[in-house]
Write a protein that holds these residues in place. Sequence first.
Motif, PDB file in Angstrom:
ATOM      1  N   LEU A  62       0.772  -0.903   0.158  1.00  0.00           N
ATOM      2  CA  LEU A  62       0.021  -0.071   0.224  1.00  0.00           C
ATOM      3  C   LEU A  62       1.083   1.286  -0.302  1.00  0.00           C
ATOM      4  N   LEU A  63       0.964   2.246  -0.354  1.00  0.00           N
ATOM      5  CA  LEU A  63       1.480   3.487  -1.146  1.00  0.00           C
ATOM      6  C   LEU A  63       0.433   4.655  -0.827  1.00  0.00           C
ATOM      7  N   ARG A  64       1.371   5.487  -0.687  1.00  0.00           N
ATOM      8  CA  ARG A  64       0.620   7.239  -0.838  1.00  0.00           C
ATOM      9  C   ARG A  64       1.479   8.485  -1.561  1.00  0.00           C
ATOM     10  N   LYS A  65       0.855   8.844  -2.694  1.00  0.00           N
ATOM     11  CA  LYS A  65       1.568   9.952  -2.741  1.00  0.00           C
ATOM     12  C   LYS A  65       1.210  11.909  -2.489  1.00  0.00           C
ATOM     13  N   TYR A  66       2.196  12.032  -1.832  1.00  0.00           N
ATOM     14  CA  TYR A  66       2.106  13.385  -1.106  1.00  0.00           C
ATOM     15  C   TYR A  66       2.935  14.759  -1.602  1.00  0.00           C
ATOM     16  N   PHE A  67       1.841  15.448  -1.017  1.00  0.00           N
ATOM     17  CA  PHE A  67       3.061  17.030  -1.513  1.00  0.00           C
ATOM     18  C   PHE A  67       2.952  17.724  -0.173  1.00  0.00           C
ATOM     19  N   LYS A  68       3.730  18.979   0.155  1.00  0.00           N
ATOM     20  CA  LYS A  68       4.080  19.186   1.349  1.00  0.00           C
ATOM     21  C   LYS A  68       3.990  21.021   1.509  1.00  0.00           C
ATOM     22  N   SER A  69       2.887  21.458   2.152  1.00  0.00           N
ATOM     23  CA  SER A  69       2.899  23.310   1.726  1.00  0.00           C
ATOM     24  C   SER A  69       2.871  23.246   3.614  1.00  0.00           C
ATOM     25  N   ASP A  70       4.068  24.157   3.660  1.00  0.00           N
ATOM     26  CA  ASP A  70       4.398  24.745   5.473  1.00  0.00           C
ATOM     27  C   ASP A  70       4.799  23.630   5.593  1.00  0.00           C
ATOM     28  N   GLU A  71       5.081  22.371   5.839  1.00  0.00           N
ATOM     29  CA  GLU A  71       5.500  20.854   5.918  1.00  0.00           C
ATOM     30  C   GLU A  71       4.087  20.475   6.474  1.00  0.00           C
ATOM     31  N   VAL A  76      -2.891  12.896  -1.650  1.00  0.00           N
ATOM     32  CA  VAL A  76      -3.584  12.828  -2.673  1.00  0.00           C
ATOM     33  C   VAL A  76      -3.791  11.686  -3.879  1.00  0.00           C
ATOM     34  N   GLN A  77      -3.626  10.744  -3.562  1.00  0.00           N
ATOM     35  CA  GLN A  77      -3.286   9.200  -3.965  1.00  0.00           C
ATOM     36  C   GLN A  77      -3.205   7.948  -3.006  1.00  0.00           C
ATOM     37  N   ILE A  78      -3.976   7.329  -2.621  1.00  0.00           N
ATOM     38  CA  ILE A  78      -3.300   6.012  -2.159  1.00  0.00           C
ATOM     39  C   ILE A  78      -3.812   5.046  -2.740  1.00  0.00           C
ATOM     40  N   SER A  79      -2.678   4.358  -2.805  1.00  0.00           N
ATOM     41  CA  SER A  79      -3.137   2.953  -3.835  1.00  0.00           C
ATOM     42  C   SER A  79      -2.539   1.448  -3.573  1.00  0.00           C
ATOM     43  N   ARG A  80      -3.556   0.744  -3.524  1.00  0.00           N
ATOM     44  CA  ARG A  80      -3.031  -0.870  -3.013  1.00  0.00           C
ATOM     45  C   ARG A  80      -3.076  -1.683  -4.327  1.00  0.00           C
ATOM     46  N   GLU A  81      -3.081  -3.332  -3.797  1.00  0.00           N
ATOM     47  CA  GLU A  81      -2.663  -4.282  -4.740  1.00  0.00           C
ATOM     48  C   GLU A  81      -3.213  -4.162  -6.405  1.00  0.00           C
ATOM     49  N   GLY A  82      -2.594  -4.285  -7.516  1.00  0.00           N
ATOM     50  CA  GLY A  82      -2.719  -4.442  -8.532  1.00  0.00           C
ATOM     51  C   GLY A  82      -3.499  -2.497  -9.177  1.00  0.00           C
ATOM     52  N   HIS A  83      -2.944  -2.137  -8.757  1.00  0.00           N
ATOM     53  CA  HIS A  83      -2.833  -0.174  -9.237  1.00  0.00           C
ATOM     54  C   HIS A  83      -1.157   0.013  -9.759  1.00  0.00           C
ATOM     55  N   LEU A  84      -1.320   0.967  -9.938  1.00  0.00           N
ATOM     56  CA  LEU A  84      -0.325   2.354 -10.634  1.00  0.00           C
ATOM     57  C   LEU A  84      -0.234   3.730  -9.440  1.00  0.00           C
ATOM     58  N   ILE A  85       1.624   3.684  -8.994  1.00  0.00           N
ATOM     59  CA  ILE A  85       1.505   4.543  -8.774  1.00  0.00           C
ATOM     60  C   ILE A  85       3.097   5.753  -9.224  1.00  0.00           C
ATOM     61  N   SER A  86       3.099   6.673  -9.498  1.00  0.00           N
ATOM     62  CA  SER A  86       4.316   7.220  -9.939  1.00  0.00           C
ATOM     63  C   SER A  86       4.244   9.063 -10.020  1.00  0.00           C
ATOM     64  N   SER A  87       5.303   9.489  -9.434  1.00  0.00           N
ATOM     65  CA  SER A  87       4.894  10.786  -9.928  1.00  0.00           C
ATOM     66  C   SER A  87       4.886  11.404 -11.429  1.00  0.00           C
ATOM     67  N   GLN A  88       3.905  11.539 -11.535  1.00  0.00           N
ATOM     68  CA  GLN A  88       3.410  11.291 -13.058  1.00  0.00           C
ATOM     69  C   GLN A  88       4.146  12.743 -13.890  1.00  0.00           C
ATOM     70  N   GLU A  89       3.742  13.112 -14.088  1.00  0.00           N
ATOM     71  CA  GLU A  89       4.134  14.650 -14.656  1.00  0.00           C
ATOM     72  C   GLU A  89       5.834  14.274 -14.172  1.00  0.00           C
ATOM     73  N   SER A  90       6.136  14.296 -13.399  1.00  0.00           N
ATOM     74  CA  SER A  90       7.545  14.105 -13.615  1.00  0.00           C
ATOM     75  C   SER A  90       8.216  12.908 -14.170  1.00  0.00           C
ATOM     76  N   PHE A  91       7.276  11.533 -14.076  1.00  0.00           N
ATOM     77  CA  PHE A  91       7.900  10.412 -15.617  1.00  0.00           C
ATOM     78  C   PHE A  91       7.703  11.197 -17.246  1.00  0.00           C
ATOM     79  N   TYR A  92       7.153  11.712 -16.856  1.00  0.00           N
ATOM     80  CA  TYR A  92       7.035  11.991 -18.712  1.00  0.00           C
ATOM     81  C   TYR A  92       7.281  13.217 -18.911  1.00  0.00           C
ATOM     82  N   THR A  93       7.277  14.216 -17.722  1.00  0.00           N
ATOM     83  CA  THR A  93       7.850  15.221 -19.051  1.00  0.00           C
ATOM     84  C   THR A  93       9.788  15.391 -18.500  1.00  0.00           C
TER      85      THR A  93
END
Length: 207
Positions: A62-71, A76-93
Amino acid sequence: MTVNEKTAAEFIRFLKQFVPLTDTEVRKQLLPIITLREFNKKEIITRAGEVEDYINFINKGLLRKYFKSDEEEHIVQISREGHLISSQESFYTRTPSEYYVESIEPSVLLSISYDDMENMFQQSHNLERLGRLVTVHTMVLKDKWQTSLIMQSPRERFLNFVENHPEIIQRVPQKYLASYLNIKPETFSRFKHLIKNRRSTSVTPIV
């Protein structure tokens, strides 16, 4: 390390939802570029400020994706088995990520690097089409979630999430879920209490 067909079976099934894949495409083009990566609980997989090098399929965990603002962390995403996760904008650009990706549980990822993916696309129109359809799929899911954050009340978001993802409620810390659902922690606690009361008084539980 690279993977065999048995280890990658769930990932291959996931990909076959989008296009038919021949045995040759799987064995000769896909399997050689899939890397198995293992992470401990609360281990950073992608760090903000670094370029995302992998697109990841969650084979276990199980994974999460998040950003920090003032610590403060905003999930923005919580995903478990069978799903994709990555920092997509960074990956593609190929630009620095604005997000962290972190394991909530010990996790096993099946990952494909950007360079390997691009080389694969150059060799096969079918696999290039696969990549495009997977990208569209993830964009649609993201848009649907963003719409729910705008159109649904906190209570509606909570109830829909519980009904659609009952197992995640048991696996994810409450503070993470409250952040992901954009619900204040105290409100989340009240909703969870109401659910428990309804489950104890109803013949048919809602989850």
